[in-house]
Write a protein that holds these residues in place. Structure first.
Motif, short mmCIF file in Angstrom:
data_model
loop_
_atom_site.label_atom_id
_atom_site.label_comp_id
_atom_site.label_asym_id
_atom_site.label_seq_id
_atom_site.Cartn_x
_atom_site.Cartn_y
_atom_site.Cartn_z
N ARG A 1 7.42 13.69 -11.77
CA ARG A 1 7.33 12.46 -12.59
C ARG A 1 6.62 11.34 -11.85
O ARG A 1 5.82 10.62 -12.44
N THR A 2 6.88 11.22 -10.55
CA THR A 2 6.21 10.19 -9.75
C THR A 2 4.71 10.46 -9.68
O THR A 2 3.90 9.54 -9.86
N LEU A 3 4.35 11.71 -9.44
CA LEU A 3 2.93 12.05 -9.35
C LEU A 3 2.23 11.86 -10.69
O LEU A 3 1.08 11.39 -10.73
N ASN A 4 2.89 12.21 -11.80
CA ASN A 4 2.30 11.98 -13.12
C ASN A 4 2.10 10.49 -13.40
O ASN A 4 1.07 10.09 -13.95
N ALA A 5 3.09 9.69 -13.02
CA ALA A 5 2.97 8.24 -13.22
C ALA A 5 1.80 7.67 -12.41
O ALA A 5 1.02 6.85 -12.91
N LEU A 6 1.67 8.10 -11.15
CA LEU A 6 0.56 7.62 -10.32
C LEU A 6 -0.78 8.11 -10.85
O LEU A 6 -1.77 7.36 -10.83
N GLU A 7 -0.82 9.35 -11.32
CA GLU A 7 -2.06 9.90 -11.87
C GLU A 7 -2.50 9.12 -13.10
O GLU A 7 -3.68 8.75 -13.22
N ILE A 8 -1.57 8.84 -13.99
CA ILE A 8 -1.92 8.07 -15.20
C ILE A 8 -2.33 6.65 -14.83
O ILE A 8 -3.33 6.13 -15.33
N SER A 9 -1.59 6.02 -13.92
CA SER A 9 -1.89 4.64 -13.54
C SER A 9 -3.27 4.52 -12.91
O SER A 9 -4.10 3.71 -13.34
N PHE A 10 -3.53 5.32 -11.88
CA PHE A 10 -4.80 5.21 -11.17
C PHE A 10 -5.96 5.77 -12.00
O PHE A 10 -7.07 5.24 -11.96
N GLY A 11 -5.72 6.83 -12.75
CA GLY A 11 -6.78 7.41 -13.57
C GLY A 11 -7.24 6.48 -14.67
O GLY A 11 -8.45 6.25 -14.85
N THR A 12 -6.29 5.91 -15.42
CA THR A 12 -6.66 4.99 -16.50
C THR A 12 -7.28 3.71 -15.95
O THR A 12 -8.22 3.17 -16.53
N ALA A 13 -6.78 3.23 -14.81
CA ALA A 13 -7.35 2.03 -14.20
C ALA A 13 -8.79 2.28 -13.75
O ALA A 13 -9.66 1.41 -13.93
N PHE A 14 -9.07 3.45 -13.19
CA PHE A 14 -10.42 3.77 -12.75
C PHE A 14 -11.38 3.86 -13.94
O PHE A 14 -12.48 3.30 -13.91
N ILE A 15 -10.97 4.55 -15.00
CA ILE A 15 -11.82 4.68 -16.19
C ILE A 15 -12.08 3.31 -16.80
O ILE A 15 -13.22 2.97 -17.16
N ALA A 16 -11.03 2.49 -16.92
CA ALA A 16 -11.20 1.15 -17.49
C ALA A 16 -12.10 0.29 -16.62
O ALA A 16 -12.92 -0.49 -17.14
N ALA A 17 -12.00 0.43 -15.30
CA ALA A 17 -12.86 -0.36 -14.41
C ALA A 17 -14.32 0.03 -14.58
O ALA A 17 -15.21 -0.84 -14.61
N VAL A 18 -14.60 1.33 -14.70
CA VAL A 18 -15.99 1.77 -14.90
C VAL A 18 -16.53 1.24 -16.23
O VAL A 18 -17.65 0.72 -16.30
N PRO B 1 -2.68 7.94 -22.88
CA PRO B 1 -3.56 7.37 -21.85
C PRO B 1 -4.79 6.68 -22.43
O PRO B 1 -5.27 5.69 -21.86
N LEU B 2 -5.29 7.17 -23.57
CA LEU B 2 -6.42 6.49 -24.21
C LEU B 2 -6.05 5.07 -24.62
O LEU B 2 -6.84 4.13 -24.46
N GLY B 3 -4.85 4.88 -25.11
CA GLY B 3 -4.37 3.55 -25.46
C GLY B 3 -4.25 2.64 -24.25
O GLY B 3 -4.54 1.44 -24.32
N ILE B 4 -3.84 3.22 -23.12
CA ILE B 4 -3.75 2.43 -21.89
C ILE B 4 -5.14 1.98 -21.44
O ILE B 4 -5.34 0.84 -21.04
N VAL B 5 -6.12 2.90 -21.55
CA VAL B 5 -7.50 2.54 -21.18
C VAL B 5 -8.01 1.42 -22.07
O VAL B 5 -8.62 0.46 -21.60
N ILE B 6 -7.75 1.52 -23.38
CA ILE B 6 -8.21 0.47 -24.31
C ILE B 6 -7.57 -0.87 -23.96
O ILE B 6 -8.24 -1.91 -23.95
N ALA B 7 -6.27 -0.86 -23.66
CA ALA B 7 -5.60 -2.11 -23.29
C ALA B 7 -6.16 -2.69 -22.00
O ALA B 7 -6.39 -3.91 -21.89
N LEU B 8 -6.42 -1.84 -21.01
CA LEU B 8 -6.98 -2.32 -19.74
C LEU B 8 -8.40 -2.85 -19.91
O LEU B 8 -8.78 -3.84 -19.27
N VAL B 9 -9.18 -2.22 -20.77
CA VAL B 9 -10.53 -2.70 -21.05
C VAL B 9 -10.46 -4.06 -21.74
O VAL B 9 -11.20 -4.99 -21.41
N PHE B 10 -9.55 -4.19 -22.69
CA PHE B 10 -9.39 -5.45 -23.43
C PHE B 10 -9.02 -6.59 -22.48
O PHE B 10 -9.57 -7.69 -22.58
N ILE B 11 -8.12 -6.32 -21.55
CA ILE B 11 -7.67 -7.37 -20.63
C ILE B 11 -8.71 -7.63 -19.53
O ILE B 11 -8.91 -8.77 -19.11
N GLY B 12 -9.41 -6.59 -19.06
CA GLY B 12 -10.28 -6.73 -17.90
C GLY B 12 -11.71 -7.15 -18.18
O GLY B 12 -12.37 -7.70 -17.30
#
Length: 197
Positions: free
Chosen positions: A63-80, A148-159
């Motif tokens: 669960r910890t690894l999945n949470a970190l994977e989703i957090s860092f993965g979606t943040a990286f995609i949104a940053a790009v 995760p797609l929704g997380i990326v959209i939210a991060l793009v909207f905010i960033g």
């Protein structure tokens, strides 16, 4: 005569340059202590009570690894996405005088004006299966809300506004003649954006 020594012993305090500094400093320190330092010290205290074996077991839990994977993965995609599209939006706002430019410029600042909770609720409502955009995407098999797609959209909207408002003043300082010189030397628009700008 008795008033002179009393007045000499009494020292008047110089007024502060910033009125209310002591009160605001006290409020800020109390807020910092209650909201940040106490929970953080509790977290450190609880973690210190664990041994290295227990700590490693929690850190490598699925669960910890999945949470970190989703957090860092979606943040990286949104940053790009934000870097690419934020640079393009800033370039269009700086270089072109199109109709509705001021409206687009104002809409870039919209995420700054919205509290993040309101933005999250609004995006969830829009992209939910019965929302305005979610209704259109569900027949295509695309689920956005709570994914995760929704997380990326939210991060793009905010960033996105942070990228646009950081890059825009820098692009305003670059003379248009530099871009024109690169174009006359044979550079394509893509090369001008990636190498000159």
């Amino acid at each position: 005569m008795t008033t002179a020594p009393a007045q000499a012993g009494w020292r008047f305090r110089q007024p502060s340059v910033i009125p209310g500094f002591g009160l605001t400093l006290g409020f800020s320190l109390a807020y910092l202590t209650l909201i940040i330092l106490i929970p953080l010290s509790g977290l450190i205290w609880r973690s210190a009570a664990l041994g290295w074996i227990d700590f490693w077991a929690i850190a490598t839990d699925r669960r910890t690894l999945n949470a970190l994977e989703i957090s860092f993965g979606t943040a990286f995609i949104a940053a790009v996405v934000n870097v690419v599209f934020g640079t393009l939006v800033a370039w269009v706002l700086v270089r072109y005088r199109l109709p509705g430019r001021r409206i687009v410029d104002a809409m870039v600042d919209l995420p700054f004006a919205l509290p993040t909770a309101v933005a999250g609720i609004a995006l969830t409502t829009l992209y939910a299966p019965n929302g305005w955009i979610g209704k259109l995407l569900m027949p295509l098999g695309i689920k956005v809300a709570y994914t995760p797609l929704g997380i990326v959209i939210a991060l793009v909207f905010i960033g996105l506004p942070f990228v646009v408002r950081t890059v825009q003043p820098i692009m305003e300082e670059i003379d248009k003649e530099v871009e024109e010189a690169a174009a006359t030397l044979g550079a394509s628009r893509f090369q001008i954006i990636t190498r000159v700008l």
